[in-house]
Every structure is written in C-alpha cells, then in structure tokens.
Design a protein around this motif. Sequence first.
Motif, PDB file in Angstrom:
ATOM      1  N   CYS A   1       0.846  -1.392   0.097  1.00 20.95           N
ATOM      2  CA  CYS A   1      -0.003  -0.019   0.008  1.00 20.95           C
ATOM      3  C   CYS A   1       0.845   1.189  -0.082  1.00 20.95           C
ATOM      4  CB  CYS A   1      -0.969   0.098   1.186  1.00 20.95           C
ATOM      5  SG  CYS A   1      -1.864   1.380   1.447  1.00 20.95           S
TER       6      CYS A   1
ATOM      7  N   HIS B   1      -3.226   1.694   8.382  1.00 21.51           N
ATOM      8  CA  HIS B   1      -4.215   2.492   7.644  1.00 21.51           C
ATOM      9  C   HIS B   1      -5.603   1.747   8.209  1.00 21.51           C
ATOM     10  CE1 HIS B   1      -3.321  -0.159   4.165  1.00 21.51           C
ATOM     11  NE2 HIS B   1      -4.179  -0.533   5.013  1.00 21.51           N
TER      12      HIS B   1
ATOM     13  N   CYS C   1      -0.646   4.551   0.357  1.00 18.71           N
ATOM     14  CA  CYS C   1      -1.124   5.616   1.035  1.00 18.71           C
ATOM     15  C   CYS C   1      -0.256   6.333   1.879  1.00 18.71           C
ATOM     16  CB  CYS C   1      -2.614   4.976   1.827  1.00 18.71           C
ATOM     17  SG  CYS C   1      -2.227   4.488   3.420  1.00 18.71           S
TER      18      CYS C   1
ATOM     19  N   CYS D   1       0.866   4.638   5.245  1.00 20.98           N
ATOM     20  CA  CYS D   1       1.906   3.416   5.081  1.00 20.98           C
ATOM     21  C   CYS D   1       3.212   4.187   4.603  1.00 20.98           C
ATOM     22  CB  CYS D   1       1.259   2.548   4.096  1.00 20.98           C
ATOM     23  SG  CYS D   1       0.020   1.560   4.710  1.00 20.98           S
TER      24      CYS D   1
END
Length: 91
Positions: A26, A87, A28, A31
Amino acid sequence: MEMRNYMEDIVLSKLDDVLKQYPDCCTCEQCRTDIVVLALNHLPPKYISTQRGNIYARIDEMMAENSIEVIEEIAKAIEIVSKHPRHNMPE
Ligand SMILES: [Zn+2]
C-alpha cells in the motif's frame, strides 16, 4: 543555526524506487510515513549544517556511500508495513 538530518532526504529520495519493487505494498500517506519512520529508526542519523558548503553535493556523496544500507532498511520496513498496515482497512 540551521541543521537537518540528511538521512531523511536519502530515504525519501529512494522510497519510490524501492516501492516499485513491491507492487502489492500500500502506498497511502499513512503507510508511506510508517515506512519512512521505520527505516529512519534503523539508520544512523546524519546531521549537517545547512549553512556550510553545498548541501546537495554532500547529500549526493552520502547517498552514494549509504544507498545499499538505506535500500535494505526501506525494503525491511516495507515488508513490516505490508504485513501490519496501520491505515483504516475497508470492511
Ligand atoms: Zn496504507
């Protein structure tokens, strides 16, 4: 006096390159931040005064010297974060 930990710059500049090798990880904001923090906690901080000399030339030099270690720590951090993402997972 201005000072900074240029290890941060090195990790940030290598992050995307290493992430490309982990397409399932991930990326995002949460992360990415966790990966950077984990990697930095395992790397020695390198402080420089930003008022002295050419900071970017020195970062390039240090990057060449430290890149293998930095890439290894980023890769380890990616593996940890991939297994335990913080997350909010969709249900
Ligand atoms: Zn994430």
